[in-house]
Design a protein around this motif. Structure first.
Motif, mmCIF file in Angstrom:
data_model
loop_
_atom_site.group_PDB
_atom_site.id
_atom_site.type_symbol
_atom_site.label_atom_id
_atom_site.label_comp_id
_atom_site.label_asym_id
_atom_site.label_seq_id
_atom_site.Cartn_x
_atom_site.Cartn_y
_atom_site.Cartn_z
ATOM 1 N N LEU A 1 -12.610 -6.594 -4.130
ATOM 2 C CA LEU A 1 -11.923 -7.695 -4.669
ATOM 3 C C LEU A 1 -10.395 -7.192 -4.916
ATOM 4 O O LEU A 1 -10.229 -6.005 -5.483
ATOM 5 C CB LEU A 1 -12.421 -8.330 -5.764
ATOM 6 N N ALA A 2 -9.503 -8.135 -4.793
ATOM 7 C CA ALA A 2 -8.241 -7.821 -5.192
ATOM 8 C C ALA A 2 -8.007 -7.468 -6.753
ATOM 9 O O ALA A 2 -7.327 -6.642 -7.046
ATOM 10 C CB ALA A 2 -6.998 -8.908 -4.763
ATOM 11 N N ALA A 3 -8.714 -8.038 -7.475
ATOM 12 C CA ALA A 3 -8.867 -7.682 -8.986
ATOM 13 C C ALA A 3 -9.271 -6.594 -9.314
ATOM 14 O O ALA A 3 -8.872 -5.859 -10.234
ATOM 15 C CB ALA A 3 -9.408 -8.940 -9.662
ATOM 16 N N GLU A 4 -10.067 -5.912 -8.622
ATOM 17 C CA GLU A 4 -10.679 -4.626 -8.561
ATOM 18 C C GLU A 4 -9.733 -3.647 -8.307
ATOM 19 O O GLU A 4 -9.569 -2.398 -8.761
ATOM 20 C CB GLU A 4 -11.708 -4.395 -7.742
ATOM 21 N N ALA A 5 -8.634 -3.894 -7.640
ATOM 22 C CA ALA A 5 -7.429 -3.030 -7.346
ATOM 23 C C ALA A 5 -6.223 -3.123 -8.386
ATOM 24 O O ALA A 5 -5.145 -2.468 -8.373
ATOM 25 C CB ALA A 5 -6.879 -3.303 -5.898
ATOM 26 N N MET B 1 -7.254 -18.532 -11.896
ATOM 27 C CA MET B 1 -6.354 -17.547 -11.320
ATOM 28 C C MET B 1 -6.321 -16.351 -12.190
ATOM 29 O O MET B 1 -6.330 -16.233 -13.234
ATOM 30 C CB MET B 1 -5.143 -18.157 -11.119
ATOM 31 N N THR B 2 -6.321 -15.182 -11.562
ATOM 32 C CA THR B 2 -5.851 -13.921 -12.313
ATOM 33 C C THR B 2 -4.646 -13.262 -11.695
ATOM 34 O O THR B 2 -4.446 -12.989 -10.367
ATOM 35 C CB THR B 2 -7.113 -12.895 -11.852
ATOM 36 N N LYS B 3 -4.188 -12.750 -12.475
ATOM 37 C CA LYS B 3 -2.816 -11.880 -12.003
ATOM 38 C C LYS B 3 -3.042 -10.651 -11.959
ATOM 39 O O LYS B 3 -3.815 -9.792 -12.733
ATOM 40 C CB LYS B 3 -1.570 -11.997 -13.156
ATOM 41 N N VAL B 4 -2.816 -10.108 -10.732
ATOM 42 C CA VAL B 4 -3.145 -8.642 -10.378
ATOM 43 C C VAL B 4 -1.614 -8.177 -10.212
ATOM 44 O O VAL B 4 -0.679 -8.593 -9.429
ATOM 45 C CB VAL B 4 -3.825 -8.488 -9.099
ATOM 46 N N THR B 5 -1.627 -6.728 -10.669
ATOM 47 C CA THR B 5 -0.558 -6.040 -10.313
ATOM 48 C C THR B 5 -0.882 -4.531 -9.781
ATOM 49 O O THR B 5 -1.820 -3.670 -10.379
ATOM 50 C CB THR B 5 0.230 -5.911 -11.693
ATOM 51 N N MET B 6 -0.406 -4.201 -8.728
ATOM 52 C CA MET B 6 -0.561 -2.743 -8.103
ATOM 53 C C MET B 6 0.709 -2.131 -7.362
ATOM 54 O O MET B 6 1.684 -2.887 -7.376
ATOM 55 C CB MET B 6 -1.802 -3.043 -7.258
ATOM 56 N N THR B 7 0.462 -1.040 -7.149
ATOM 57 C CA THR B 7 1.678 -0.374 -6.527
ATOM 58 C C THR B 7 1.160 -0.420 -5.050
ATOM 59 O O THR B 7 0.112 0.321 -4.763
ATOM 60 C CB THR B 7 1.804 1.115 -6.937
ATOM 61 N N VAL B 8 1.675 -0.931 -3.951
ATOM 62 C CA VAL B 8 1.396 -0.997 -2.556
ATOM 63 C C VAL B 8 2.424 -0.212 -1.888
ATOM 64 O O VAL B 8 3.580 -0.588 -1.986
ATOM 65 C CB VAL B 8 1.200 -2.298 -2.240
ATOM 66 N N ASN B 9 2.080 1.045 -1.139
ATOM 67 C CA ASN B 9 3.049 1.846 -0.448
ATOM 68 C C ASN B 9 4.238 2.133 -1.036
ATOM 69 O O ASN B 9 5.505 2.111 -0.876
ATOM 70 C CB ASN B 9 3.614 1.023 0.816
ATOM 71 N N GLY B 10 3.864 2.408 -2.723
ATOM 72 C CA GLY B 10 5.030 2.862 -3.598
ATOM 73 C C GLY B 10 5.897 1.689 -4.201
ATOM 74 O O GLY B 10 6.866 2.193 -4.739
ATOM 75 N N LYS B 11 5.553 0.532 -3.829
ATOM 76 C CA LYS B 11 6.425 -0.567 -4.497
ATOM 77 C C LYS B 11 5.608 -1.425 -5.381
ATOM 78 O O LYS B 11 4.338 -1.750 -5.096
ATOM 79 C CB LYS B 11 6.682 -1.348 -3.085
ATOM 80 N N ALA B 12 5.819 -1.590 -6.515
ATOM 81 C CA ALA B 12 5.149 -2.414 -7.273
ATOM 82 C C ALA B 12 5.043 -4.031 -6.982
ATOM 83 O O ALA B 12 6.129 -4.425 -6.549
ATOM 84 C CB ALA B 12 5.827 -2.264 -8.872
ATOM 85 N N VAL B 13 3.840 -4.402 -7.055
ATOM 86 C CA VAL B 13 3.797 -5.892 -6.447
ATOM 87 C C VAL B 13 2.835 -6.539 -7.284
ATOM 88 O O VAL B 13 2.063 -5.978 -8.041
ATOM 89 C CB VAL B 13 3.172 -6.014 -5.136
ATOM 90 N N SER B 14 2.768 -7.952 -7.478
ATOM 91 C CA SER B 14 1.726 -8.771 -8.174
ATOM 92 C C SER B 14 1.578 -9.717 -7.581
ATOM 93 O O SER B 14 2.391 -10.428 -6.684
ATOM 94 C CB SER B 14 2.237 -8.678 -9.648
ATOM 95 N N GLY B 15 0.666 -10.700 -8.084
ATOM 96 C CA GLY B 15 0.397 -12.097 -7.701
ATOM 97 C C GLY B 15 -0.529 -12.460 -8.280
ATOM 98 O O GLY B 15 -1.430 -12.015 -8.994
ATOM 99 N N ASP B 16 -0.902 -13.806 -8.220
ATOM 100 C CA ASP B 16 -1.950 -14.456 -9.073
ATOM 101 C C ASP B 16 -3.084 -14.848 -7.825
ATOM 102 O O ASP B 16 -2.721 -15.284 -6.676
ATOM 103 C CB ASP B 16 -1.615 -16.019 -9.408
ATOM 104 N N VAL B 17 -4.194 -14.474 -8.112
ATOM 105 C CA VAL B 17 -5.274 -14.657 -7.075
ATOM 106 C C VAL B 17 -6.605 -15.280 -7.683
ATOM 107 O O VAL B 17 -6.740 -15.177 -8.932
ATOM 108 C CB VAL B 17 -5.679 -13.133 -6.543
#
Length: 161
Positions: free
Chosen positions: A63-67, A1-17
């Motif tokens: 891929l989500a990890a690319e974002a 699993m890889t942890k990804v963090t990004m800003t989606v629609n102005g809100k910081a989000v993260s998750g393990d993918v």
């Protein structure tokens, strides 16, 4: 699993993918943003278009990890701050640019990218830009009309094809 963090629609989000998790899956399944539709998983239909760092991207082939670290905008983030439809969404409604609605999120996101780069596109330019988006209901005429109307152009002479 890889942890990804990004800003989606102005809100910081993260998750393990998992490494193979597509951005479309991360948005839909992990973030609950189901407006990003998946119609083909092969980059053919355009129903999954989102903006990644300002560029239109088909989320079913990224891929989500690319974002990771990116700013991602989805159809859910397109409305005005007060919740009303933005100019493109309103034009789609006013000019009947949707029928079943499945392709509409991708069409709106593609239209936003086009109008950002080309604020007054010709009818031909709109049609060429939408070649990567498939609609099985409308015949595209009203989608083209809606995009041109959103750009502030007079659409009374827009030809039906």
């Amino acid at each position: 699993m890889t942890k990804v963090t990004m800003t989606v629609n102005g809100k910081a989000v993260s998750g393990d993918v998992e490494g193979r998790t597509l951005l479309s899956s991360f948005l839909r399944e992990d973030q609950g943003l189901t407006g990003t539709h998946v119609g083909c998983d092969t980059s053919q239909c355009g129903a999954c278009v989102v903006h990644v760092d300002g560029a239109a991207v088909k989320a079913c082939t990224m891929l989500a990890a690319e974002a990771d670290g990116a700013n991602v905008d989805t159809i859910e983030g397109q409305a005005n701050a007060d919740g009303s439809l933005n100019v493109i969404q309103q034009a789609f409604q006013d000019h009947h640019g949707l029928q079943c609605g499945f392709c509409t999120p991708g069409m709106v996101m593609s239209a936003a990218a086009l109008l950002k780069d080309n604020p007054k596109p010709s009818e031909t330019e709109v049609r060429e830009y939408l070649e990567g988006n498939i609609c099985r209901c409308t015949g595209y005429h009203n989608i083209v009309k809606a995009i041109m109307a959103a750009s502030g152009q007079d659409v009374t002479a827009t030809a039906a094809e």
